[in-house]
Design an enzyme around this catalytic site. Structure first.
Site, PDB file in Angstrom:
ATOM      1  N   GLU A 214      -0.572 -10.946   0.216  1.00  0.00           N
ATOM      2  CA  GLU A 214       0.877 -10.777  -1.133  1.00  0.00           C
ATOM      3  C   GLU A 214       2.032 -11.313  -1.485  1.00  0.00           C
ATOM      4  O   GLU A 214       2.156 -12.671  -0.575  1.00  0.00           O
ATOM      5  CB  GLU A 214       1.341  -9.128  -0.890  1.00  0.00           C
ATOM      6  N   LYS A 230       0.540  -2.051  -3.101  1.00  0.00           N
ATOM      7  CA  LYS A 230       0.349  -0.362  -2.162  1.00  0.00           C
ATOM      8  C   LYS A 230      -0.350   0.485  -2.306  1.00  0.00           C
ATOM      9  O   LYS A 230      -1.231   0.352  -4.219  1.00  0.00           O
ATOM     10  CB  LYS A 230       1.640  -0.528  -2.980  1.00  0.00           C
TER      11      LYS A 230
END
Length: 402
Positions: A214, A230
């Site tokens: 990420e 997410k």
């Protein structure tokens, strides 16, 4: 605050491998030139002392993302760049939040930076001695039981019901005793599939390894970008369909994207913020994950302290609104986040690229520490959240065990 210039290791490569986020072209040629470390107990938020250290070592942190010739007419050719690490606790201080429980790995500074130059790679690199060194990993001990974890999920749902927060990311910790040399185990973590920022960073008596996919923030070629992740499912056809069709995951994801848009909009050196991609599905170590791309053009002076204060800790591992989510995290998590949920990566002469330290472990000479969690909304099922955290932790534990 410590600056170390003369006491660093000048070997041609960091002893445990490539630093996280370092350019591939530099692999195996890193020579440590200078080291900075800061602890939250020193006061302030550490961003300015870090910036001063990097500036003193020939790296521009006031005009990130422009070409090297625009920033420094004469670039110090000895300096390749710097590895940067910012703990979740330091990020919380930068955001004006209340730090949570103490870190279970206090040996790791809250901010750490190593300035690197280039050396010559040896003609032959014998790694068999590292691979053959004995490493015995003991039983994992969690900092909360599954029932306690589920209870914290319920507490967040209650807070959402009261209107205190919209979403909160809860993170659990576990540790295991070990004997022997952890070098090969850390390299296995850094080499997990999908580890965009895979690498190892070490200091006096500690090391961290990350398999993070990420991007917390990347500044390059006149653009500042964050890529929040997410939403998680098993990397199967059914899992992909379930993730794409989950109203709960999509709602949680969009809340975090909105938070990241607001974080970028707080920066005075950027233009209009836009979402370039929403809810794209990527694979990481046997899991599908939903990722979005949020970007803004660099429109003026963009400094490292301003970036860290606006974006740390990352929205996808805190929640919304961020100050209220940080308060819930401090109230509910029994163990500090340590090296997890912070930032780690690379600052070059013309770019910055920092990962969010998910899928990140630490060793301190006696124990291995790992963290995993997930975002909680009003629709979260406590037992499903416990299972999701276990699924995220599994590839890390398997890599450590070898």
């Amino acid at each position: 605050m410590v600056h170390e210039t003369d006491a660093v290791d000048h070997s041609p490569e960091p002893p445990l491998g490539r630093p996280p986020g370092a350019p591939a072209a530099c692999q195996a040629r890193h020579v440590a030139l200078s080291v900075f470390q800061w602890h939250a107990s020193e006061g302030g938020d550490g961003a300015e002392p870090l910036a001063e250290f990097l500036t003193d070592n020939g790296l521009s942190v006031r005009n990130i993302g422009r070409s090297a010739s625009q920033v420094h007419p004469v670039v110090d050719s000895r300096v390749c760049g710097a590895a940067l690490y910012v703990s979740a606790a330091a990020g919380c201080v930068m955001a004006g939040g209340r730090p949570g429980a103490p870190s279970p790995v206090p040996a790791v500074p809250d901010i750490y930076a190593v300035v690197y130059g280039h050396g010559y790679a040896p003609a032959h690199r014998n790694v068999s001695d590292i691979r053959d060194r004995r490493f015995d990993l003991g039983r994992w001990t969690p900092s909360w039981t599954p029932d306690e974890h589920a209870g914290a999920v319920e507490a967040v749902r209650d807070a959402i019901g009261r209107g205190d927060v919209y979403v909160v990311n809860l993170v659990g910790h576990a540790s295991a005793a070990y004997r022997g040399d952890p070098a090969a185990a850390l390299r296995r973590v850094a080499g997990l599939p999908g580890a965009k920022y895979g690498g190892v960073l070490s200091g006096d008596g500690w090391a961290l390894a990350t398999a993070s996919p990420e991007t917390l923030v990347e500044v390059r070629d006149g653009l500042v970008v964050t890529r929040p992740i997410k939403g998680t499912r098993p990397a199967t056809a059914v899992g992909r369909e379930d993730l794409l069709g989950s109203a709960k995951e999509r709602a949680e994801h969009i809340m975090i994207v909105d938070l990241e848009r607001n974080d970028l909009a707080r920066l005075s050196g950027t233009g209009p913020v836009r979402v370039e991609e929403l809810f794209g599905v990527r694979e990481w170590a046997g899991l599908w994950q939903a990722e979005s791309v949020v970007a803004a053009p660099v429109a003026g002076d963009l400094s490292l302290p301003a970036l860290l204060r606006a974006l740390c800790p990352g929205g996808s591992v805190t929640g919304a609104p961020k100050p209220a989510a940080l308060a819930e995290i401090a109230r509910l998590e029994p163990v500090g986040r340590g090296v997890s949920m912070g930032a780690v990566g690379w600052l070059g002469h013309d770019h910055l690229d920092l990962a969010l330290t998910i899928r990140t472990v630490a060793v301190d000479g006696q124990r291995v520490h790992a963290w995993a969690g997930g975002g909680i909304t009003i629709d979260s099922d406590p037992h499903e959240e416990v299972a999701e955290a276990a699924a995220k932790a599994a590839p890390i534990r398997e890599a450590l065990a070898g």
